[in-house]
Design an enzyme around this catalytic site. Structure first.
Site, PDB file in Angstrom:
ATOM      1  N   HIS A 156       7.837   1.715  -4.624  1.00  0.00           N
ATOM      2  CA  HIS A 156       9.073   1.803  -3.850  1.00  0.00           C
ATOM      3  C   HIS A 156       9.329   0.470  -3.155  1.00  0.00           C
ATOM      4  O   HIS A 156       8.575  -0.482  -3.324  1.00  0.00           O
ATOM      5  CB  HIS A 156       8.974   2.951  -2.844  1.00  0.00           C
ATOM      6  CG  HIS A 156       8.808   4.294  -3.480  1.00  0.00           C
ATOM      7  ND1 HIS A 156       7.572   4.859  -3.711  1.00  0.00           N
ATOM      8  CD2 HIS A 156       9.722   5.184  -3.950  1.00  0.00           C
ATOM      9  CE1 HIS A 156       7.717   6.038  -4.299  1.00  0.00           C
ATOM     10  NE2 HIS A 156       9.019   6.253  -4.458  1.00  0.00           N
ATOM     11  N   SER A 210      12.702   9.344  -6.575  1.00  0.00           N
ATOM     12  CA  SER A 210      12.606   8.746  -5.247  1.00  0.00           C
ATOM     13  C   SER A 210      13.041   7.281  -5.222  1.00  0.00           C
ATOM     14  O   SER A 210      13.379   6.755  -4.162  1.00  0.00           O
ATOM     15  CB  SER A 210      11.177   8.861  -4.711  1.00  0.00           C
ATOM     16  OG  SER A 210      10.254   8.263  -5.607  1.00  0.00           O
ATOM     17  N   ASP A 250       1.664   1.419  -1.558  1.00  0.00           N
ATOM     18  CA  ASP A 250       2.873   1.728  -2.320  1.00  0.00           C
ATOM     19  C   ASP A 250       3.452   0.429  -2.869  1.00  0.00           C
ATOM     20  O   ASP A 250       4.062  -0.351  -2.139  1.00  0.00           O
ATOM     21  CB  ASP A 250       3.887   2.427  -1.431  1.00  0.00           C
ATOM     22  CG  ASP A 250       5.139   2.876  -2.195  1.00  0.00           C
ATOM     23  OD1 ASP A 250       5.264   2.518  -3.380  1.00  0.00           O
ATOM     24  OD2 ASP A 250       5.983   3.569  -1.598  1.00  0.00           O
TER      25      ASP A 250
END
Length: 524
Positions: free
Chosen positions: A501, A261, A498
Site C-alpha cells: 500500500h 484495498s 507494508d
C-alpha cells in the site's frame, strides 16, 4: 513643307509606342508574380524548435526557429494548429520502454501556478513580457525561409540531483517554465519524478479521511521528502489538480471506485484532494455515518454543495467469492464466471474506476488447487493467468450489458507494484530504509496481468480507459508505509511491514492527477 513634316513625325511616334507598351506589360507581369509569391494563399503552421543548449530559463538567449511548412493538400484537414513546446524541459519523442499500456491524451491543459512561471499561449490582448514579445514577433514575421528569432529567457531555475545520482528518472527543480502545451498522443506513463516544493496537495492534518494504515506521518514517519515528488511525462504536462474544477466536473454525479484495498488507497487520496475545494469540511459526510477503517468496505461520501458522491466498494477479485463442497469439506472458492454480488451499488455511477490484481498474487490464487469454480465444477487445478482472464471476461460482459457509455466513463487501473526486500509481507520483507525513489524501476518486465487486462478491454463494446500507473509507481519504493502502517507499539506496525500500500499524501495522488487530466481532456 507640311507633307515633309508629317512624314518625319510618324516614325518617331511609332518607335515610342513600340518600346513603351511591351515595357509596361513586362513590368505589370513581374509585379503581379511578385505579389502572388509574397502573399501566402493558405494558413501556415508555425513550429517552435528550441535548441537544447538554450532550452533553459537562464539569462542566455532563447532561440526560436520559425519554419513555414508546405500547404495542406485538398484531402487533408484545413485546420492548422500551433504546437506550443515546453520551456525548461528538453523536448524529444521517447518510445515507451515499459511495453504496451501507455496512457495517451490529445488535449493541452494548463497547470495551476505554484512557482515562478512564464506562459507562451498565443499572444492575446494584454500579453506582456516573454509571452507578448514572442507572440508579436511570430505574428509579424512573413519570411519564406527558416530564420532565427532570439528573445531573452527568464532566470534559470535551479536543478540538482538527489543523493548525487546521475539518474534521469528524477530531478529537483525550482524552475519557471511554460505550463501549457498542446500535444498529440502524449504518453503519460513515460517520464520522471521531479522534486517539487509545492507538494503535497494536502496534509494528514488538513484531511480527516486518511485511515490509520495509510497515515504514515501520524504513525511516526519523520522524513518528508517522499511527499514532494511530482510525476513529469517527457512529452507533456499533467495539470496540477484543481479541487474546485474537479468538483464542478462531477457536480450532481457519482464517482465510484470498485476494487481491492489499493483502490481504497486511491479513493481516500481523492477524498483528501477534493476536500481542498470545500470551505466548510462539515459539508462533506459519509452517508451512513461510517468511519473509514480497513475492516469495512463500502463507503459513500456526500459533497453537499456539489450534490455529488465519491464512493468506494470493496471487491478483491471483481467476481464472486464463494464456498463449495469437495468430498466431506466445504472449501473457499472463487466463482470466476459470476460477477461480484455488489454490482447493484456500482450501477448508475457516472465515473467508475475498477481494479483487481493484488489478491491474484496470493498463495491460494497462484496455486489454483481446488479453488476456481465455474458453474458447479471446481477445477482440481487451474493456472492463475487463465483464471484471471476468465474473471475479467466475466467483468467485461457485465460492463457491456449494464453500463451505458453515453452516461458513464469507465476506467480500469493497472496493477500497483510492491517493493518487498528480503522476503514477502509475511516472511520478513521490508522497505523501511528507502527514503528516495529508485534510480531504475524495479519492474523489469511488463506485468502479465496488465497484458491480459488490455486484451480483454480491446474486445469490449464499452469504451474503457486503461489507467496505467504500474511503471511510474515502480520507482517509488520510498512511498510505502513500511513499518509506519500503524500506531507505534502495535503488533502490526512493529513486525510486519507494508510495502504494497501507499502513504497518504503520496503516490496515489499522482494516479488521481492523471485521472483528473483524462477527465478534463474528455469530459462527460
Amino acid at each position: 513643307m507640311e507633307k515633309q513634316r508629317s512624314f518625319s513625325f510618324k516614325p518617331t511616334r511609332l518607335l515610342v509606342f513600340t518600346f513603351t507598351i511591351p515595357s509596361s506589360v513586362i513590368f505589370f507581369t513581374c509585379f503581379t508574380v511578385w505579389v502572388i509569391r509574397g502573399t501566402p494563399s493558405v494558413p501556415q503552421e508555425i513550429q517552435f524548435q528550441f535548441n537544447q543548449s538554450t532550452l533553459s530559463l537562464g539569462f542566455r538567449p532563447l532561440t526560436v526557429h520559425v519554419q513555414k511548412l508546405p500547404a495542406p493538400s485538398e484531402n487533408s484537414s484545413a485546420t492548422v494548429e500551433k504546437s506550443l513546446i515546453l520551456l525548461g524541459i528538453p523536448y524529444s519523442r521517447h518510445e515507451n520502454t515499459t511495453g504496451s499500456g501507455s496512457i495517451s491524451a490529445s488535449s493541452g491543459l494548463q497547470r495551476k501556478e505554484h512557482g515562478p512561471r512564464v506562459s507562451v499561449v498565443g499572444g492575446g490582448k494584454g500579453d506582456d513580457g516573454l509571452e507578448g514579445k514572442l507572440s508579436t514577433l511570430l505574428g509579424s514575421t512573413s519570411q519564406t525561409s527558416s530564420e532565427k528569432i532570439e528573445v531573452p529567457s527568464g532566470k534559470r531555475g535551479k536543478e540538482k540531483r538527489i543523493g548525487g545520482t546521475s539518474s534521469k528518472n528524477f530531478v529537483v527543480s525550482s524552475r519557471g517554465k511554460v505550463e501549457q502545451k498542446r500535444v498529440k498522443d502524449c504518453d503519460l506513463t513515460n517520464g520522471r519524478w521531479i522534486y517539487d516544493e509545492s507538494y503535497p496537495l494536502y496534509t494528514n492534518v488538513t484531511c480527516p479521511f486518511i485511515d490509520e494504515g495509510f497515515n504514515c506521518g501520524a504513525n511516526g514517519r519523520l522524513d518528508k521528502i517522499y511527499k514532494k515528488w511530482r510525476w513529469q511525462p517527457h512529452d507533456c504536462e499533467i495539470p496540477r489538480f484543481n479541487a474546485t474544477k474537479m468538483l464542478e466536473s462531477i457536480r450532481g454525479k457519482r464517482l465510484v471506485f470498485v476494487g481491492d484495498s489499493i483502490n481504497r488507497n486511491q479513493w481516500e487520496s481523492m477524498l483528501c484532494m477534493l476536500i481542498g475545494g470545500i470551505g466548510d469540511p462539515k459539508r462533506v459526510y459519509e452517508t451512513h455515518g461510517r468511519r473509514i477503517t480497513k475492516e469495512k468496505g463500502n463507503y459513500s461520501f456526500k459533497f453537499v454543495d456539489y450534490k455529488c458522491t465519491v464512493e468506494y466498494y470493496i471487491t478483491h477479485f471483481l467476481v464472486h467469492e464463494s464456498k463449495a463442497r469437495i468430498g466431506q469439506k466445504r472449501v473457499q472458492t472463487l466463482q470466476i464466471d459470476k460477477i461480484d454480488r455488489g454490482t447493484s451499488r456500482w450501477r448508475g455511477a457516472d465515473i467508475l474506476v475498477f481494479n483487481t490484481a493484488h489478491w491474484w498474487s496470493h498463495y491460494k490464487t497462484k496455486a489454483g488447487v481446488n479453488y476456481y469454480q465455474e458453474g458447479n465444477q471446481v477445477h482440481p487445478r487451474l493456472d492463475v493467468s487463465t483464471a484471471f482472464r476468465r474473471a475479467l471476461m466475466t467483468w467485461a460482459s457485465w460492463v457491456d450489458k449494464y453500463i451505458n457509455p453515453r452516461k458513464t466513463r469507465v476506467f480500469f487501473r493497472s496493477s500497483a507494484p510492491s517493493h518487498f526486500r528480503g522476503g514477502q509481507w509475511n516472511s520478513g520483507g521490508h522497505c523501511e530504509e528507502a527514503t528516495q525513489p529508485l534510480n531504475k524501476t524495479s519492474i523489469t518486465s511488463y506485468p502479465e496481468k496488465n497484458f491480459i487486462v488490455e486484451q480483454v478491454i480491446k474486445q469490449m463494446k464499452t469504451p474503457v480507459t486503461f489507467l496505467n500507473i504500474t511503471h511510474l509507481s515502480g520507482y517509488r519504493i520510498d512511498g510505502h508505509p513500511s513499518r509506519y502502517g500503524g500506531k507505534p507499539g502495535k503488533r502490526s506496525s512493529s513486525k510486519i511491514q507494508d510495502c504494497s500500500h501507499w502513504c497518504l499524501p503520496g503516490v496515489p495522488d499522482t494516479w488521481n492527477e492523471i485521472l483528473y487530466f483524462l477527465l478534463q481532456s474528455n469530459p462527460l
